[in-house]
Design a protein around this motif. Structure first.
Motif, PDB file in Angstrom:
ATOM      1  N   ALA A  19       0.696  -1.171   0.159  1.00  0.00           N
ATOM      2  CA  ALA A  19      -0.115   0.082   0.066  1.00  0.00           C
ATOM      3  C   ALA A  19       0.675   1.287  -0.068  1.00  0.00           C
ATOM      4  N   ASN A  20       2.052   1.018   0.316  1.00  0.00           N
ATOM      5  CA  ASN A  20       2.992   2.434   0.354  1.00  0.00           C
ATOM      6  C   ASN A  20       4.338   2.332  -0.435  1.00  0.00           C
ATOM      7  N   GLN A  21       4.601   3.138  -1.371  1.00  0.00           N
ATOM      8  CA  GLN A  21       5.426   3.028  -1.993  1.00  0.00           C
ATOM      9  C   GLN A  21       6.475   4.445  -1.814  1.00  0.00           C
ATOM     10  N   PRO A  22       7.600   4.304  -1.231  1.00  0.00           N
ATOM     11  CA  PRO A  22       8.047   3.375  -0.419  1.00  0.00           C
ATOM     12  C   PRO A  22       7.307   3.337   0.976  1.00  0.00           C
ATOM     13  N   LEU A  23       7.437   2.295   1.907  1.00  0.00           N
ATOM     14  CA  LEU A  23       7.061   2.212   2.875  1.00  0.00           C
ATOM     15  C   LEU A  23       7.991   2.723   3.969  1.00  0.00           C
ATOM     16  N   GLN A  24       7.469   3.937   4.505  1.00  0.00           N
ATOM     17  CA  GLN A  24       8.432   4.436   5.723  1.00  0.00           C
ATOM     18  C   GLN A  24       8.343   3.632   7.039  1.00  0.00           C
ATOM     19  N   ILE A  25       9.786   3.248   7.653  1.00  0.00           N
ATOM     20  CA  ILE A  25       9.644   2.405   8.759  1.00  0.00           C
ATOM     21  C   ILE A  25      10.388   3.055   9.904  1.00  0.00           C
ATOM     22  N   VAL A  26       9.555   3.550  10.982  1.00  0.00           N
ATOM     23  CA  VAL A  26      10.267   4.337  11.872  1.00  0.00           C
ATOM     24  C   VAL A  26      10.606   3.357  13.344  1.00  0.00           C
ATOM     25  N   GLY A  27      11.779   3.845  13.747  1.00  0.00           N
ATOM     26  CA  GLY A  27      12.298   3.240  14.889  1.00  0.00           C
ATOM     27  C   GLY A  27      11.501   3.439  16.218  1.00  0.00           C
ATOM     28  N   THR A  28      10.989   2.675  16.916  1.00  0.00           N
ATOM     29  CA  THR A  28      10.145   3.032  18.111  1.00  0.00           C
ATOM     30  C   THR A  28      11.159   2.381  19.237  1.00  0.00           C
ATOM     31  N   ILE A  29      11.853   2.881  20.088  1.00  0.00           N
ATOM     32  CA  ILE A  29      12.544   2.618  20.988  1.00  0.00           C
ATOM     33  C   ILE A  29      12.019   1.582  22.039  1.00  0.00           C
ATOM     34  N   ASN A  30      10.469   2.139  22.420  1.00  0.00           N
ATOM     35  CA  ASN A  30       9.702   1.698  23.551  1.00  0.00           C
ATOM     36  C   ASN A  30       8.337   1.493  23.078  1.00  0.00           C
ATOM     37  N   ALA A  31       7.772   0.849  23.933  1.00  0.00           N
ATOM     38  CA  ALA A  31       6.067   0.533  23.432  1.00  0.00           C
ATOM     39  C   ALA A  31       5.405   1.860  23.503  1.00  0.00           C
ATOM     40  N   TYR A  32       5.994   2.988  24.205  1.00  0.00           N
ATOM     41  CA  TYR A  32       5.135   4.227  23.972  1.00  0.00           C
ATOM     42  C   TYR A  32       5.485   5.010  22.735  1.00  0.00           C
ATOM     43  N   CYS A  33       6.684   5.154  22.385  1.00  0.00           N
ATOM     44  CA  CYS A  33       7.126   5.375  21.044  1.00  0.00           C
ATOM     45  C   CYS A  33       6.096   4.642  19.835  1.00  0.00           C
ATOM     46  N   ALA A  34       5.917   3.472  20.148  1.00  0.00           N
ATOM     47  CA  ALA A  34       5.332   2.833  19.133  1.00  0.00           C
ATOM     48  C   ALA A  34       3.697   3.200  19.151  1.00  0.00           C
ATOM     49  N   MET A  35       3.061   3.493  20.218  1.00  0.00           N
ATOM     50  CA  MET A  35       1.929   3.884  20.358  1.00  0.00           C
ATOM     51  C   MET A  35       1.697   5.514  19.498  1.00  0.00           C
ATOM     52  N   MET A  36       2.733   6.251  19.681  1.00  0.00           N
ATOM     53  CA  MET A  36       2.552   7.599  19.373  1.00  0.00           C
ATOM     54  C   MET A  36       2.998   7.439  17.692  1.00  0.00           C
ATOM     55  N   ALA A  37       3.621   6.657  17.291  1.00  0.00           N
ATOM     56  CA  ALA A  37       3.988   6.385  15.781  1.00  0.00           C
ATOM     57  C   ALA A  37       2.731   5.942  15.136  1.00  0.00           C
ATOM     58  N   LYS A  38       1.849   5.153  15.843  1.00  0.00           N
ATOM     59  CA  LYS A  38       0.863   4.848  15.242  1.00  0.00           C
ATOM     60  C   LYS A  38      -0.355   5.703  15.055  1.00  0.00           C
ATOM     61  N   GLN A  39      -0.583   6.406  16.209  1.00  0.00           N
ATOM     62  CA  GLN A  39      -1.388   7.339  15.996  1.00  0.00           C
ATOM     63  C   GLN A  39      -1.121   8.408  15.159  1.00  0.00           C
ATOM     64  N   LEU A  40       0.253   8.827  14.904  1.00  0.00           N
ATOM     65  CA  LEU A  40       0.588   9.894  13.927  1.00  0.00           C
ATOM     66  C   LEU A  40       0.545   9.503  12.723  1.00  0.00           C
ATOM     67  N   GLY A  41      -0.139   8.259  12.411  1.00  0.00           N
ATOM     68  CA  GLY A  41      -0.155   7.779  10.761  1.00  0.00           C
ATOM     69  C   GLY A  41       0.792   6.842  10.276  1.00  0.00           C
ATOM     70  N   HIS A  42       1.704   6.469  11.056  1.00  0.00           N
ATOM     71  CA  HIS A  42       2.881   5.418  10.483  1.00  0.00           C
ATOM     72  C   HIS A  42       2.255   4.174  10.421  1.00  0.00           C
ATOM     73  N   GLN A  43       2.712   3.538   9.356  1.00  0.00           N
ATOM     74  CA  GLN A  43       2.131   2.203   8.986  1.00  0.00           C
ATOM     75  C   GLN A  43       2.971   0.957   9.285  1.00  0.00           C
ATOM     76  N   ALA A  44       4.070   1.270   9.621  1.00  0.00           N
ATOM     77  CA  ALA A  44       4.990   0.229   9.990  1.00  0.00           C
ATOM     78  C   ALA A  44       6.212   0.760  11.346  1.00  0.00           C
ATOM     79  N   ILE A  45       6.737  -0.041  12.102  1.00  0.00           N
ATOM     80  CA  ILE A  45       7.682   0.315  13.070  1.00  0.00           C
ATOM     81  C   ILE A  45       8.815  -0.539  13.207  1.00  0.00           C
ATOM     82  N   TYR A  46       9.668  -0.430  13.610  1.00  0.00           N
ATOM     83  CA  TYR A  46      11.053  -0.949  13.793  1.00  0.00           C
ATOM     84  C   TYR A  46      11.781  -0.837  15.259  1.00  0.00           C
TER      85      TYR A  46
END
Ligand SMILES: C[C@](O)(C(=O)O)[C@H](CC(=O)O)C(=O)O
Ligand SMILES: [Mg+2]
Length: 298
Positions: A19-46
């Motif tokens: 669905a994303n070309q390219p797919l941006q994959i953002v580093g989430t160092i902990n659970a809370y960062c992962a939650m922020m990344a998701k709610q801000l609209g990211h599609q994949a985390i690292y």
């Protein structure tokens, strides 16, 4: 991504890739960062291997963390966030059977994808000098072991090659081709630098290519759109938020010492309300008030 919620983590990752070309994959160092990344609209985390070593253990990225160290952080993140998570498994932590266990443990911990690299076990950050790599044959065996071990055929196994720095473009491409032939679903072309390099990988291989856009390394901070035009399917920002968090924390610690209070840096802080919003705090509190706290007045 609610329409993909019925999918396995690996299948979610593949859907995000399509669905994303390219797919941006953002580093989430902990659970809370992962939650922020998701709610801000990211599609994949690292989850970065360097990040686990640095942030969770105060260690350098030199192959000192174990499988269990990384699994613990994976579990924390996947429990809090259902975005597909790609995990850095360094060199896989051992021989064929160890790598098989790594893959199974990653699947069980809820990871969607991993990358395994062709450095020696005493590895270094991909953007540092004097890396050593194993033979092509040894890396092919690592990939075969990983692919054979997965129980979900959609679990995404990416081969990372660090060969460019030692052996140059042609050899790195030859390795990448062999890794794909061994079953790798994608190629992480580590520390390559130019449009020509990215295009060469994309043209030589018919699997998705990942560009690692890590700061203060060997690669320029190329734009995702540009990388997409050059044929990259994934763009990784492994430690970007972590570096920013560290800088903010440094400033806060210094200011508290220097000024005797934190007034000068309050604007650099996330507010209590924003913190609570990402956590869904108010829903918990409402539940507490409406359900569980009833008894105390009776
Ligand atoms: C992607 C990486 O493997 C990581 O552990 O995050 C690192 C990132 C970095 O050190 O900037 C790497 O590129 O080796
Ligand atoms: Mg790493």
């Amino acid at each position: 991504m609610s329409e993909t919620n019925h999918l396995s983590p690996g299948a979610k990752f593949r859907a995000a890739l399509t669905a994303n070309q390219p797919l941006q994959i953002v580093g989430t160092i902990n659970a809370y960062c992962a939650m922020m990344a998701k709610q801000l609209g990211h599609q994949a985390i690292y989850l970065s291997g360097g990040g686990v070593a640095n942030a969770s253990y105060g260690l350098p990225d030199l192959g000192m963390t174990s499988l269990n160290d990384v699994v613990a952080d994976v579990q924390r993140i996947t429990a809090a966030c259902d975005l597909p998570l790609m995990v850095d498994i360094d060199t896989g932590w051992g021989g064929a059977f160890n790598i098989a266990k790594t893959i199974r443990d990653m699947e069980k911990a809820g990871a969607a994808a991993v990358h395994i690299e062709d450095q020696v076990a005493q590895k270094r950050c991909g953007h540092r000098p004097n890396k050593e790599i194993v033979s092509q044959g040894e890396m092919v065996d690592r990939i075969k072991a990983a692919v054979d071990a997965r129980t979900d055929k959609d679990f995404f196994i990416m081969a990372r090659t660090d060969a460019f720095a030692q052996e140059g473009l042609e050899k790195a491409l030859e390795r990448a081709k062999a890794y794909v032939a061994a079953g790798a679903d994608g190629i992480f072309a580590e520390a390559v630098q130019t449009e020509e390099h990215y295009r060469a990988f994309a043209e030589a291989l018919d699997v998705p290519i990942l560009a690692n856009i890590t700061e203060f390394g060997k690669t320029e901070l190329w734009n995702a759109k540009q990388l997409g035009e050059w044929g990259c399917a994934m763009v990784l920002y492994p430690l970007s938020a972590f570096r920013a968090m560290n800088k903010a924390a440094e400033l806060v610690y210094q200011t508290i010492l220097k000024d005797g209070d934190q007034k000068a840096v309050v604007d650099n802080m996330q507010t209590r309300m924003d913190l609570y919003d990402y956590l869904g705090y108010h829903d918990y509190e409402q539940k507490l008030d409406s359900l569980f706290a009833q008894g105390k007045n009776k």
